[in-house]
Scaffold this motif. Structure first.
Motif, PDB file in Angstrom:
ATOM      1  N   GLY A  89       0.755  -1.530  -0.094  1.00 23.44           N
ATOM      2  CA  GLY A  89      -0.028  -0.042   0.072  1.00 23.44           C
ATOM      3  C   GLY A  89       0.584   1.269  -0.031  1.00 23.44           C
ATOM      4  N   ALA A  90       2.234   1.231   0.101  1.00 24.73           N
ATOM      5  CA  ALA A  90       2.831   2.502  -0.071  1.00 24.73           C
ATOM      6  C   ALA A  90       2.707   3.078  -1.263  1.00 24.73           C
ATOM      7  CB  ALA A  90       4.337   2.143   0.142  1.00 24.73           C
ATOM      8  N   ALA A  91       2.392   4.369  -1.374  1.00 22.35           N
ATOM      9  CA  ALA A  91       2.218   5.299  -2.733  1.00 22.35           C
ATOM     10  C   ALA A  91       3.734   5.625  -3.088  1.00 22.35           C
ATOM     11  CB  ALA A  91       1.205   6.193  -2.147  1.00 22.35           C
ATOM     12  N   SER A  92       4.500   5.721  -2.609  1.00 24.30           N
ATOM     13  CA  SER A  92       5.630   6.269  -2.844  1.00 24.30           C
ATOM     14  C   SER A  92       7.061   5.381  -2.358  1.00 24.30           C
ATOM     15  CB  SER A  92       5.938   7.848  -2.707  1.00 24.30           C
ATOM     16  OG  SER A  92       7.082   8.300  -3.196  1.00 24.30           O
ATOM     17  N   SER A  93       8.176   5.349  -3.304  1.00 18.59           N
ATOM     18  CA  SER A  93       9.383   5.024  -2.502  1.00 18.59           C
ATOM     19  C   SER A  93      10.462   5.628  -2.961  1.00 18.59           C
ATOM     20  CB  SER A  93       9.436   3.252  -3.255  1.00 18.59           C
ATOM     21  OG  SER A  93       8.343   2.433  -2.461  1.00 18.59           O
ATOM     22  N   ARG A  94      11.243   6.116  -2.311  1.00 17.26           N
ATOM     23  CA  ARG A  94      12.447   6.896  -2.411  1.00 17.26           C
ATOM     24  C   ARG A  94      13.486   6.251  -1.958  1.00 17.26           C
ATOM     25  NH1 ARG A  94      10.655  12.719  -3.266  1.00 17.26           N
ATOM     26  NH2 ARG A  94       8.557  12.695  -3.237  1.00 17.26           N
ATOM     27  N   LEU A  95      14.194   5.294  -2.466  1.00 20.03           N
ATOM     28  CA  LEU A  95      15.192   4.496  -1.964  1.00 20.03           C
ATOM     29  C   LEU A  95      16.604   4.790  -2.639  1.00 20.03           C
ATOM     30  CD1 LEU A  95      13.119   1.075  -2.266  1.00 20.03           C
ATOM     31  CD2 LEU A  95      13.237   2.742  -0.058  1.00 20.03           C
ATOM     32  N   PHE A  96      17.646   4.439  -1.762  1.00 16.27           N
ATOM     33  CA  PHE A  96      19.120   4.491  -2.392  1.00 16.27           C
ATOM     34  C   PHE A  96      19.762   3.466  -1.697  1.00 16.27           C
ATOM     35  CE2 PHE A  96      19.828   6.914   1.694  1.00 16.27           C
ATOM     36  CZ  PHE A  96      21.431   6.787   1.958  1.00 16.27           C
ATOM     37  N   GLU A  97      21.023   2.820  -2.180  1.00 17.08           N
ATOM     38  CA  GLU A  97      21.609   2.017  -1.391  1.00 17.08           C
ATOM     39  C   GLU A  97      23.065   2.280  -2.006  1.00 17.08           C
ATOM     40  OE1 GLU A  97      22.236  -2.880  -0.978  1.00 17.08           O
ATOM     41  OE2 GLU A  97      20.615  -2.272  -2.370  1.00 17.08           O
ATOM     42  N   ASP A 139      41.277  -4.921 -14.182  1.00 19.52           N
ATOM     43  CA  ASP A 139      40.024  -4.406 -13.333  1.00 19.52           C
ATOM     44  C   ASP A 139      40.007  -5.376 -12.094  1.00 19.52           C
ATOM     45  OD1 ASP A 139      39.970  -2.388 -15.213  1.00 19.52           O
ATOM     46  OD2 ASP A 139      38.362  -3.367 -16.348  1.00 19.52           O
ATOM     47  N   SER A 140      38.995  -4.691 -11.317  1.00 19.05           N
ATOM     48  CA  SER A 140      38.521  -5.555 -10.116  1.00 19.05           C
ATOM     49  C   SER A 140      37.149  -6.160 -10.319  1.00 19.05           C
ATOM     50  CB  SER A 140      38.372  -4.363  -8.927  1.00 19.05           C
ATOM     51  OG  SER A 140      37.531  -5.088  -8.139  1.00 19.05           O
ATOM     52  N   ASP A 141      36.895  -7.082  -9.660  1.00 21.66           N
ATOM     53  CA  ASP A 141      35.703  -7.987 -10.067  1.00 21.66           C
ATOM     54  C   ASP A 141      34.547  -7.057  -9.226  1.00 21.66           C
ATOM     55  OD1 ASP A 141      36.696 -10.227 -11.163  1.00 21.66           O
ATOM     56  OD2 ASP A 141      37.181 -11.029  -9.220  1.00 21.66           O
ATOM     57  N   GLU A 142      34.840  -6.296  -7.811  1.00 22.27           N
ATOM     58  CA  GLU A 142      33.915  -5.479  -7.155  1.00 22.27           C
ATOM     59  C   GLU A 142      34.001  -4.009  -7.721  1.00 22.27           C
ATOM     60  OE1 GLU A 142      34.377  -6.266  -3.301  1.00 22.27           O
ATOM     61  OE2 GLU A 142      34.648  -8.435  -3.597  1.00 22.27           O
ATOM     62  N   HIS A 143      32.757  -3.546  -7.740  1.00 23.34           N
ATOM     63  CA  HIS A 143      32.710  -1.829  -8.054  1.00 23.34           C
ATOM     64  C   HIS A 143      31.727  -1.322  -7.108  1.00 23.34           C
ATOM     65  CE1 HIS A 143      34.450  -2.611 -12.065  1.00 23.34           C
ATOM     66  NE2 HIS A 143      33.946  -4.005 -11.931  1.00 23.34           N
ATOM     67  N   PRO A 144      32.380  -0.128  -6.428  1.00 20.16           N
ATOM     68  CA  PRO A 144      31.367   0.449  -5.488  1.00 20.16           C
ATOM     69  C   PRO A 144      30.601   1.270  -6.197  1.00 20.16           C
ATOM     70  CG  PRO A 144      33.772   1.366  -5.322  1.00 20.16           C
ATOM     71  CD  PRO A 144      33.646   0.016  -6.367  1.00 20.16           C
ATOM     72  N   THR A 145      29.375   1.213  -5.847  1.00 18.23           N
ATOM     73  CA  THR A 145      28.192   1.867  -6.563  1.00 18.23           C
ATOM     74  C   THR A 145      27.335   2.518  -5.565  1.00 18.23           C
ATOM     75  OG1 THR A 145      28.361   0.226  -8.376  1.00 18.23           O
ATOM     76  CG2 THR A 145      26.367   1.579  -8.437  1.00 18.23           C
ATOM     77  N   LEU A 146      26.584   3.786  -6.204  1.00  8.92           N
ATOM     78  CA  LEU A 146      25.442   4.054  -5.589  1.00  8.92           C
ATOM     79  C   LEU A 146      24.306   4.322  -6.318  1.00  8.92           C
ATOM     80  CD1 LEU A 146      25.046   7.268  -3.329  1.00  8.92           C
ATOM     81  CD2 LEU A 146      23.616   7.023  -5.080  1.00  8.92           C
ATOM     82  N   ALA A 147      23.025   3.590  -5.943  1.00  8.64           N
ATOM     83  CA  ALA A 147      21.843   3.527  -6.790  1.00  8.64           C
ATOM     84  C   ALA A 147      20.729   4.277  -6.072  1.00  8.64           C
ATOM     85  CB  ALA A 147      21.563   1.839  -7.078  1.00  8.64           C
ATOM     86  N   VAL A 148      20.100   4.563  -7.086  1.00 12.89           N
ATOM     87  CA  VAL A 148      18.647   5.405  -6.504  1.00 12.89           C
ATOM     88  C   VAL A 148      17.352   5.017  -7.166  1.00 12.89           C
ATOM     89  CG1 VAL A 148      17.407   7.492  -5.981  1.00 12.89           C
ATOM     90  CG2 VAL A 148      19.967   7.470  -5.593  1.00 12.89           C
ATOM     91  N   LEU A 149      16.446   4.751  -6.480  1.00  9.31           N
ATOM     92  CA  LEU A 149      15.183   4.314  -7.171  1.00  9.31           C
ATOM     93  C   LEU A 149      14.198   5.149  -6.589  1.00  9.31           C
ATOM     94  CD1 LEU A 149      14.156   1.188  -8.604  1.00  9.31           C
ATOM     95  CD2 LEU A 149      12.672   1.880  -7.045  1.00  9.31           C
TER      96      LEU A 149
END
Length: 797
Positions: free
Chosen positions: A560-568, A580-590
């Motif tokens: 029932g949530a009308a809005s989601s503002r998420l980051f990780e 290159d490295s296998d792991e890549h630091p990342t910031l994601a927003v949805l």
């Protein structure tokens, strides 16, 4: 793992209280998750004597009982049990008592017009078994009026968590051994078993899979009677969460829970030919005890005869050869199976059992002969019968590991001084053999002991971790130097910045279903797949943080949530290219759902769009120190994004710092979430590091002495020209005077030539030490027009 206090005290001679035992278990590394006292469930239930039993005047199947509770006048109780009769003794639930099986609170009531003051109870209603054919019948000497919890000897039940490295504590006896070593009592010696072997084993037993089943011991018992197991055994099994089935089955479960040693009993009449531990054939099938049929392959070890498979080795027995009430002759099996093989088989079949848990972690390879004798003894005591000779096929890997130990390591590694004599006592109480030169021979069941450090851990946990003194670490005088790496500092800054922008942090799994991971890879790329996943739904390492955020947003929307503002902030895992490295630091927003709710001022609800994603990307990149004003907006955000509503932000044509935009409808369909949904992914390892030494201080700021000046320009430009390219050209026309530029109008239509659009730009100029003159402003304007003309822009008249 659950066990009752009464069961523990069978192996441990102790007067310690429940609280003391619980505290000591936690102290020695066996975490107590819960303690349940069944006496609390049985409060309000008493031993009662049925004085009279008469037919109910208005119901054929009911009786009206007069019941003596040992105090006051007899009570009248209506009962429908077929075995209720005058003279018997049973269990009465009085008004106010709560029935454990269904939570019903008993009260005085009328049943078909006859008053009833409680209920005579069955075994199932008190959660003491499955029998519901009649009410409980107690012996004639049961004391009337006594609390049933006291009469039944209800014992507190411990629920403990055993770590994977301690399979030796997967039985009550192993826990008792640790408690005895820690001073909580004396370990009771195990009973000596003198089995009279009256005939040769009539069944050939062998192992044809020495890798999967190094040792397979067995014997036959003839003439058994498979009835109900004794009350004391049923009581202990029920406390451990097991359902009593029959004496033979209960005995094998009892051995497993008491000593951590799974065993199996076959109905001899259903076996044909040699009983062999072997590899299964591809496509071979077996119906297991849970009623399901499993298809096997050649990597799996099974127990079989000439008819086929009877047992998925170390995991679950087969239905066909299982013992029944009429079973009279049985074959006993105790074996040692390879832990790795058991784990792989269990995961392939999706089959988790108590036996698998123990074999997968590693049972005691040296406790085969003693275990089989103990199993035989229990069966003969309870079910009768005569035993054959023991057959031993193969050899278990029971050679003890020898570790050279230095008692001084306990102080240097463990941080506590323990006298050598006490160290030797602790190790010997755990059944380690300590030589005069401190050569320590480890019990074969202790698979976790690999070196001296492990022996230090054993000594310290039994001696008491609370005896380790709290000592502050030494520190250098003065201000402590920062310990965070530049990447850690960047992640902290971005975490605060994202939260300040109203985003909520999410922490999602680094593992994904393989199909979800593949969806976020382009071309012929394949995801990293785990050999030993937690589950099939967590098999692939994530190539993007967006799938986890999509799943979180879907869960929110479903609730029932009308809005989601998420980051990780986390790591992406990609197959590395050279260097290159296998792991890549990342910031994601949805951003999903409503940006603004409907209201009287705004009208309909406003949903997120690609420009919201771009704003978040630019703001967070600025927070990370990226040169946002130099970034190029280019396409190719990936097939997961909508091609007309997405882009990348690049520093140069090849260095992609971020991608943003609306997700493609196929992506939304794959994750079963309604759109539109917009997302941002910022690649932190692509952001160039700042030159020079960074510090806490900010650069000196002095406000300009003169007021800024704004000038507006309207250009006709090709319709396909990105506004960002024009802004970048305008800002670079005169860097000394132009401090900002922004688009404030876009128009295409009447009055604008076909194939063109009008872009109106506001340019902010900042004078330095003196105000602008007309010729200064004209020169700046000419430079702006000239820079725009290089992109095909014309100043509108």
């Amino acid at each position: 793992m659950k066990f009752s206090l009464e069961w523990l005290k069978y192996f441990l001679d102790t007067d310690a209280s429940v609280a003391e035992i619980s505290a000591k278990l936690n102290a020695i590394g066996i975490e107590v998750e819960d303690i349940e006292d069944p006496a609390e469930k049985l409060e309000g239930f008493r031993v009662a004597h049925v004085l009279t039993a008469k037919p109910h005047p208005d119901a054929d199947k009911l009786q009206v009982l007069t019941v003596d509770t040992g105090e006051g006048d007899p009570l009248q109780v209506v009962c429908g049990a077929p075995n209720a009769r005058a003279g018997m003794k049973g269990v009465l639930g009085q008004a106010g008592a709560i029935v454990p099986a269904n939570g019903m609170k008993l009260r005085k009531s009328e049943i078909r017009g006859v008053e009833s003051n409680g209920m005579m109870c069955s075994v199932r209603e008190l959660e003491l078994g499955d029998d519901h054919e009649g009410i409980i019948e107690l012996p004639e000497d049961a004391p009337v009026g006594t609390s049933f919890a006291e009469y039944h000897a209800a014992s507190p039940v411990f629920d403990v968590a055993i770590t994977p490295n301690r399979p030796d504590c997967m039985g009550v006896y192993g826990i008792a051994r640790d408690l005895a070593a820690a001073g909580m009592g004396k370990l009771s010696p195990l009973r000596e078993h003198d089995i009279e072997e009256t005939f040769a084993c009539p069944v050939e037993i062998r192992t044809d899979d020495a890798e999967g089943c190094p040792a397979f011991y067995g014997r036959v018992i003839r003439g058994v009677t498979n009835g109900a197991s004794p009350d004391w055994m049923q009581r202990r099994l029920i406390a451990a969460g097991q359902r009593p089935i029959s004496a033979l089955v209960d005995i094998t479960n009892y051995m497993m829970l008491a000593f951590g040693r799974p065993a199996h009993v076959y109905d001899l009449a259903k076996l044909n030919g040699p009983v062999v531990a072997r590899r299964a054939s591809d496509g071979e099938q077996v119906e297991a005890l849970n009623g399901k049929t499993y298809t096997l392959d050649s990597t799996m070890t099974v127990i079989a005869d000439d008819n086929g498979v009877h047992d998925i080795a170390g995991i679950m027995g087969g239905e066909y050869s299982s013992v029944q009430d009429g079973t009279t002759d049985v074959l006993l099996e105790i074996a040692y199976f390879d832990p790795d093989r058991i784990g792989v088989t269990g995961r392939k079949l999706g089959l988790a059992t108590d036996a698998r848990t123990r074999f997968e972690r590693g049972v005691d390879p040296a406790w085969l002969e003693e275990g089989l004798d103990g199993l035989t003894s229990l069966i003969q005591r309870i079910c009768g019968g005569e035993a054959s000779e023991m057959v031993k096929a193969g050899n278990p890997p029971a050679e003890p590991k020898v570790v050279q130990f230095d008692p001084a390591l306990t102080a240097s590694l463990g941080g506590v001084d323990v006298p050598e004599a006490e160290q030797k006592r602790i190790l010997e109480s755990l059944e380690f053999e300590v030589g005069a030169d401190w050569q320590v021979s480890c019990p074969p069941r202790r698979h976790d002991i690999e070196g001296p450090a492990d022996l230090v851990e054993e000594v310290v946990r039994i001696y008491g971790l609370d005896n380790v003194a709290s000592v502050a670490l030494p520190r250098v005088d003065g201000v402590a130097r920062p310990t965070a790496t530049p990447m850690q500092a960047l992640e902290r800054r971005l975490r605060r910045g994202a939260a300040a922008r109203g985003l909520n942090e999410a922490v999602t799994w680094s593992f994904l279903p393989e199909a979800d991971a593949q969806h976020f890879l382009d071309g012929n790329e394949t995801p990293w797949v785990l050999d030993n996943p937690i589950s099939e739904d967590m098999k692939a390492m994530r190539p993007s943080l967006i799938p986890g955020l999509l799943s979180a947003a879907k869960r929110n929307a479903d609730r029932g949530a009308a809005s989601s503002r998420l980051f990780e902030i986390g790591r992406r895992y990609l197959r590395a290219k050279a260097g290159d490295s296998d792991e890549h630091p990342t910031l994601a927003v949805l951003l999903a759902g409503e940006k603004l709710s409907r209201g009287w001022a705004t009208g309909k609800a406003v949903r997120f769009d690609a420009f919201d994603a771009k704003a978040e990307a630019e703001a967070l990149l600025a927070e990370a120190g990226a040169p946002v004003d130099k970034l190029m907006v280019m396409s190719e955000a990936g097939s997961q994004f909508h091609p007309g509503q997405s882009a990348t932000l690049r520093l140069g044509p090849k260095n992609v710092l971020a991608r943003f935009g609306a997700l493609h409808p196929s992506t939304l369909d794959a994750f079963d979430i309604d759109g539109p949904v917009v997302a941002v992914e910022i690649y932190l390892d692509a952001i160039p590091a700042k030159k020079g030494k960074g510090g806490f201080e900010k650069p000196h700021f002095a406000p300009p002495a003169l007021q800024s000046v704004e000038r507006d320009f309207a250009f006709l430009v090709p319709a396909e020209l990105p506004a960002g390219d024009l802004l970048r050209a305008v800002k670079g026309a005169d860097k000394a005077n132009i401090v900002d530029a922004r688009v404030f109008d876009v128009f295409a239509g009447q009055g604008v030539p076909e194939g063109k659009k009008s872009l109106a730009i506001e340019v902010t100029l900042q004078p330095g030490e003196k105000s602008y003159k007309d010729e200064d402003l004209k020169a700046i304007s000419d430079a702006v027009v000239a820079a725009a003309a290089k992109l095909g822009a014309e100043l509108r008249g």
